[in-house]
Design a protein around this motif. Structure first.
Motif, short mmCIF file in Angstrom:
data_model
loop_
_atom_site.label_atom_id
_atom_site.label_comp_id
_atom_site.label_asym_id
_atom_site.label_seq_id
_atom_site.Cartn_x
_atom_site.Cartn_y
_atom_site.Cartn_z
N LYS A 1 0.87 -1.19 0.00
CA LYS A 1 0.00 0.00 0.00
C LYS A 1 0.90 1.24 0.00
CE LYS A 1 -0.25 -0.29 5.02
NZ LYS A 1 1.01 -0.98 5.03
N ALA A 2 0.29 2.38 -0.21
CA ALA A 2 1.05 3.64 -0.20
C ALA A 2 1.86 3.74 1.10
CB ALA A 2 0.12 4.83 -0.33
N GLY A 3 3.09 4.17 0.97
CA GLY A 3 3.97 4.31 2.12
C GLY A 3 4.91 3.14 2.32
N ASP A 4 4.63 2.01 1.65
CA ASP A 4 5.50 0.85 1.80
C ASP A 4 6.79 1.03 1.01
OD1 ASP A 4 3.86 -0.55 3.53
OD2 ASP A 4 2.92 -1.73 1.95
N ASP B 1 8.68 12.00 -0.47
CA ASP B 1 7.26 11.69 -0.65
C ASP B 1 6.97 10.19 -0.64
OD1 ASP B 1 4.63 12.47 -0.94
OD2 ASP B 1 4.73 12.41 -3.13
N THR B 2 7.66 9.43 0.21
CA THR B 2 7.41 7.99 0.24
C THR B 2 6.03 7.65 0.78
OG1 THR B 2 8.53 7.83 2.37
CG2 THR B 2 9.82 7.25 0.40
N GLY C 1 11.72 -0.02 9.08
CA GLY C 1 10.32 -0.02 8.70
C GLY C 1 10.03 -0.56 7.32
N ALA C 2 11.04 -1.00 6.59
CA ALA C 2 10.85 -1.48 5.22
C ALA C 2 10.60 -2.98 5.18
CB ALA C 2 12.08 -1.13 4.38
N ILE C 3 9.98 -3.40 4.11
CA ILE C 3 9.84 -4.83 3.79
C ILE C 3 11.13 -5.22 3.08
CG2 ILE C 3 8.58 -6.48 2.35
CD1 ILE C 3 6.12 -4.55 2.75
#
Length: 158
Positions: free
Chosen positions: A29-32, A102-103, A123-125
C-alpha cells in the motif's frame, strides 16, 4: 514495523519468481518501501517485474532496472518508484537523488538496498534473493505478519 516475521520461499524459474512478486504486491500500500538485496543476476529485477504486474501496472510499460537513470516512476494509484542503487557509493547519495522524497504517497521498490545504511532500512519490507542454481532462487522475505498472511493467502496456503 511491528511484528516482523521472515519467511523463506524457493522458486525454480523466472516465472515462479515473478509470480511470488505478484503475491507480494497484494500486501503493498502507499507508504511501503520494499528493499531488494542480492548479487548481480540474482533476480532482483525479475521479482520487481512481478510486483509491478501484481499491482496492475500496464504490460505496455517496461519494468527494467534503472541502473543508469537510478529511478523510474510508474503510473499507478498509488504511484510506484523503482530505484537501483548499484552505481551509488553510499546511502547519502540515495538521499541526494530524492529517493525518499514523498514515500508516504507511493510504493517504493529499491534494488541493491544493501548499499543503504541500517537507519535508512527501518520499517521497510526486505527481500533477500540468493541463487541456488541457474534457475532456483531462495527468497527470504521479512515483512509484518499481516503482510505475510496476505501473501500466503494469495497462494492458497495459510
Amino acid at each position: 514495523m511491528d511484528n516482523v516475521n521472515t519467511q523463506t520461499f524457493v522458486t525454480s524459474s523466472e516465472s515462479q519468481t515473478r509470480a511470488l512478486g505478484a503475491r507480494i504486491a497484494r500486501s503493498l500500500k502507499a507508504g511501503d518501501v520494499v528493499l531488494i538485496e542480492g548479487d548481480l543476476g540474482a533476480g532482483k529485477t525479475v521479482i520487481t517485474q512481478g510486483i509491478c504486474a501484481g499491482l496492475g501496472i500496464s504490460e505496455n510499460i517496461p519494468v527494467r532496472s534503472p541502473t543508469f537513470t537510478l529511478i523510474h516512476e510508474y503510473p499507478h494509484d498509488p504511484p510506484v518508484r523503482h530505484a537501483d542503487l548499484y552505481r551509488l557509493d553510499d546511502g547519502a547519495e540515495a538521499e541526494n537523488i530524492g529517493l525518499f522524497d514523498d514515500t508516504a504517497s507511493r510504493i517504493t521498490i529499491i534494488e541493491w538496498a544493501e548499499k543503504l545504511p541500517p537507519e535508512m532500512k527501518h520499517g521497510a519490507i526486505t527481500i533477500k534473493i540468493e541463487p541456488l542454481s541457474e534457475n532456483e532462487r531462495k527468497i527470504m522475505l521479512s515483512a509484518p505478519a499481516a503482510a505475510l498472511d496476505i501473501i500466503n493467502t494469495a497462494n492458497g496456503t495459510t
